[in-house]
Design a protein around this motif. Structure first.
Motif, PDB file in Angstrom:
ATOM      1  N   SER A 268       0.848  -1.329  -0.113  1.00  0.00           N
ATOM      2  CA  SER A 268       0.083  -0.070   0.060  1.00  0.00           C
ATOM      3  C   SER A 268       0.950   1.404   0.060  1.00  0.00           C
ATOM      4  CB  SER A 268      -0.952   0.083   1.235  1.00  0.00           C
ATOM      5  OG  SER A 268      -0.252   0.058   2.377  1.00  0.00           O
ATOM      6  N   CYS A 269       2.018   1.112   0.500  1.00  0.00           N
ATOM      7  CA  CYS A 269       2.900   2.645   0.647  1.00  0.00           C
ATOM      8  C   CYS A 269       4.230   2.176   0.130  1.00  0.00           C
ATOM      9  CB  CYS A 269       2.748   3.083   1.876  1.00  0.00           C
ATOM     10  SG  CYS A 269       3.639   4.503   2.177  1.00  0.00           S
TER      11      CYS A 269
ATOM     12  N   GLY B 152      -4.241   3.725   0.017  1.00  0.00           N
ATOM     13  CA  GLY B 152      -2.828   3.806  -0.063  1.00  0.00           C
ATOM     14  C   GLY B 152      -2.355   4.592  -1.332  1.00  0.00           C
ATOM     15  N   LEU B 153      -0.916   4.264  -1.856  1.00  0.00           N
ATOM     16  CA  LEU B 153      -0.535   4.955  -2.886  1.00  0.00           C
ATOM     17  C   LEU B 153      -0.935   4.254  -4.121  1.00  0.00           C
ATOM     18  CD1 LEU B 153       3.114   5.857  -1.725  1.00  0.00           C
ATOM     19  CD2 LEU B 153       1.163   7.410  -1.878  1.00  0.00           C
ATOM     20  N   ALA B 154      -1.630   4.860  -5.128  1.00  0.00           N
ATOM     21  CA  ALA B 154      -2.170   4.271  -6.159  1.00  0.00           C
ATOM     22  C   ALA B 154      -1.101   3.466  -6.922  1.00  0.00           C
ATOM     23  CB  ALA B 154      -2.718   5.357  -7.128  1.00  0.00           C
TER      24      ALA B 154
ATOM     25  N   TYR C 112      -8.076  -1.156  -7.478  1.00  0.00           N
ATOM     26  CA  TYR C 112      -7.763  -0.447  -6.141  1.00  0.00           C
ATOM     27  C   TYR C 112      -8.275   0.784  -5.988  1.00  0.00           C
ATOM     28  CZ  TYR C 112      -4.390   1.762  -9.316  1.00  0.00           C
ATOM     29  OH  TYR C 112      -3.958   2.672 -10.369  1.00  0.00           O
ATOM     30  N   GLU C 113      -8.326   1.155  -4.622  1.00  0.00           N
ATOM     31  CA  GLU C 113      -8.848   2.530  -4.356  1.00  0.00           C
ATOM     32  C   GLU C 113      -7.861   3.373  -3.383  1.00  0.00           C
ATOM     33  OE1 GLU C 113     -12.962   2.044  -2.506  1.00  0.00           O
ATOM     34  OE2 GLU C 113     -12.809   0.187  -3.448  1.00  0.00           O
ATOM     35  N   PRO C 114      -7.193   4.299  -3.975  1.00  0.00           N
ATOM     36  CA  PRO C 114      -6.214   5.201  -3.159  1.00  0.00           C
ATOM     37  C   PRO C 114      -6.826   5.773  -2.113  1.00  0.00           C
ATOM     38  CG  PRO C 114      -6.156   5.582  -5.647  1.00  0.00           C
ATOM     39  CD  PRO C 114      -7.160   4.592  -5.418  1.00  0.00           C
ATOM     40  N   LYS C 115      -8.226   6.298  -1.971  1.00  0.00           N
ATOM     41  CA  LYS C 115      -8.825   6.720  -0.878  1.00  0.00           C
ATOM     42  C   LYS C 115     -10.066   5.876  -0.430  1.00  0.00           C
ATOM     43  CE  LYS C 115      -7.533  11.451  -1.898  1.00  0.00           C
ATOM     44  NZ  LYS C 115      -7.968  12.856  -1.987  1.00  0.00           N
TER      45      LYS C 115
END
Length: 437
Positions: A60-61, A134-136, A401-404
């Motif tokens: 995620s990061c 997380g970071l896209a 995936y969902e960054p937010k």
């Protein structure tokens, strides 16, 4: 013959059967070898191969991590590649750099995890992977790799909410029953939630701007702590904690923010601004340019850490009182769980212990290695979801995936409407500041 048929798919059995088939009448040594092998495989299978085995993958990061966990909570194998040293040199995480490092290391980390665990991909019950938040660019690497695995080996896929995984990690090592209060504090998040069940959360409050870990990193960079001989290889938060032990926080006044807002939200940008203002003033007094170490870095670190701890304590104290008053939690056997990278800070833990002692709550926290991002928490969340029958996908069509992503049902406005006044624990916290941790 029954055991031979039962275990015939096992590679070791196939080798033994091949040896024994060379001659029509196997020798006693071959018969004995075959018997020992089958008995060994049987007992090892009973001991080490439970009903569910989940591979967890986390990207995620800036950490590439993986782990295999079984349905008893046993960690069979794990591996992690940290990008910390790379990002320390660049002064922060650069998403494309993090993405490239994930791509370079993810296959190696997964293979190492499986090797240590002694588990093959065929033996897995499912693959669980962080897909939000997380970071896209980082999330994309983990998801792409995982989807290839589940497609090739025809395994169920379990998409994981990163913060849910942090919240439930405690249940891997402690018998914690729902519901319980959770404080998640990290470099990217600061939230207070009530965990009512797997994937069932009530959001009491969250940061309205930056997270505490991000704020501590920013202050550490502004203080140029990578140039400090004791902190050159530490993350910003670790450097602040280390130096704060040697400093006097009373030399600088940094008041906790949002003191007149009776809710459970957090704000750290103002603290960051005020700390920067103090640093600039001291640079001016000492005739130093930005990038040089101040003589008072330990005192500034101590003041910053105390202000962060005080702010977190005040909001968490209100959350505890709200949960009791509203009947969400019973004061009998009530528990506060803290997790996330900043939860590894011992000063903040001690400050929260003061609150839980005052409110008769139990304070629980995973060990530091399970507070920071790791594959174990993702695999365990997969186990929890399999048990509950939640989010186990046999088709990955449309998965993204969902960054937010928020966590749970937001009832933060209700918390603000009740407007609970928090009793002062300033005396106890002042005593804490004099303790050498």
């Amino acid at each position: 013959m029954f055991w031979v048929q039962f275990f015939s798919r096992h590679a070791s059995v196939q080798k033994i059967l091949a040896i024994s088939s060379v001659t029509r009448r196997p020798s006693k040594s071959v018969k004995h070898c075959r018997s020992v092998c089958l008995r060994s495989i049987f007992f090892n299978s009973v001991k080490y191969y439970p009903t569910k085995l989940v591979l967890g993958i986390e990207t995620s990061c800036d950490d590439t991590a993986a782990a295999v966990v079984d349905d008893t909570g046993k960690i069979l194998g794990e591996a992690l590649h940290s990008q910390n040293e790379v990002h320390l040199k660049t002064g922060g995480i650069i998403p494309p750099v993090a993405q490239q490092l994930h791509r370079e290391n993810i296959e190696r980390i997964v293979k190492e995890t499986l090797c240590v665990s002694g588990i093959s991909l065929d033996e897995l019950s499912a693959v669980a992977t962080t897909v939000k938040p997380g970071l896209a660019l980082s999330l994309g690497v983990g998801l792409e790799y995982s989807l290839k695995l589940v497609d090739k080996y025809k395994k169920p896929f379990i998409p994981i909410h990163h913060m849910e995984a942090h919240a439930l990690t405690i249940r891997l090592i402690n018998q914690v029953e729902f519901p319980f209060l959770v404080l998640l504090i990290s470099g990217g998040h600061c939230i207070l939630v009530v965990a009512q069940g797997v994937s069932d959360f009530l959001l009491l409050g969250q940061s309205v701007d930056i997270a505490p870990g991000d704020m501590l990193d920013k202050v550490a960079r502004r203080l140029s702590l990578t140039k400090h001989p004791e902190c050159c290889k530490m993350s910003g938060g670790k450097a602040i904690e280390h130096l704060a032990q040697q400093g006097n926080r009373l030399h600088y006044e940094l008041r906790a923010p949002m003191r007149h807002h009776r809710n459970c939200n957090f704000s750290f940008s103002g603290l960051c601004f005020n700390a920067t203002r103090i640093i600039m003033q001291k640079e001016k007094e000492e005739g130093l340019q930005e990038g040089h170490l101040l003589s008072c870095v330990t005192d500034i670190a101590a003041a910053v850490q105390h202000a962060v701890a005080l702010h977190i304590v005040q909001r968490t104290h209100r959350a505890i009182l709200f949960c009791i008053k509203s009947g969400i939690l019973s004061q009998t056997n009530a528990t506060l769980v803290i997790s996330g990278g900043v939860a590894s800070n011992q000063y903040i833990r001690r400050a929260l212990q003061i609150v839980t002692d005052a409110t008769n709550f139990n304070l629980l926290c995973p060990p530091p290695r399970l507070c920071t991002d790791n594959g174990v928490m993702i695999a365990w969340n997969g186990i929890e979801r399999m048990r509950a029958g939640l989010g186990v996908l046999h088709s990955t069509d449309g998965i993204r995936y969902e960054p937010k992503a928020s966590l749970g049902i937001d009832i933060s406005e209700q918390v603000g409407e009740v407007a609970i006044k928090v009793p002062s624990l300033e005396v106890s916290l002042n005593e804490l500041a004099t303790i050498n941790l």
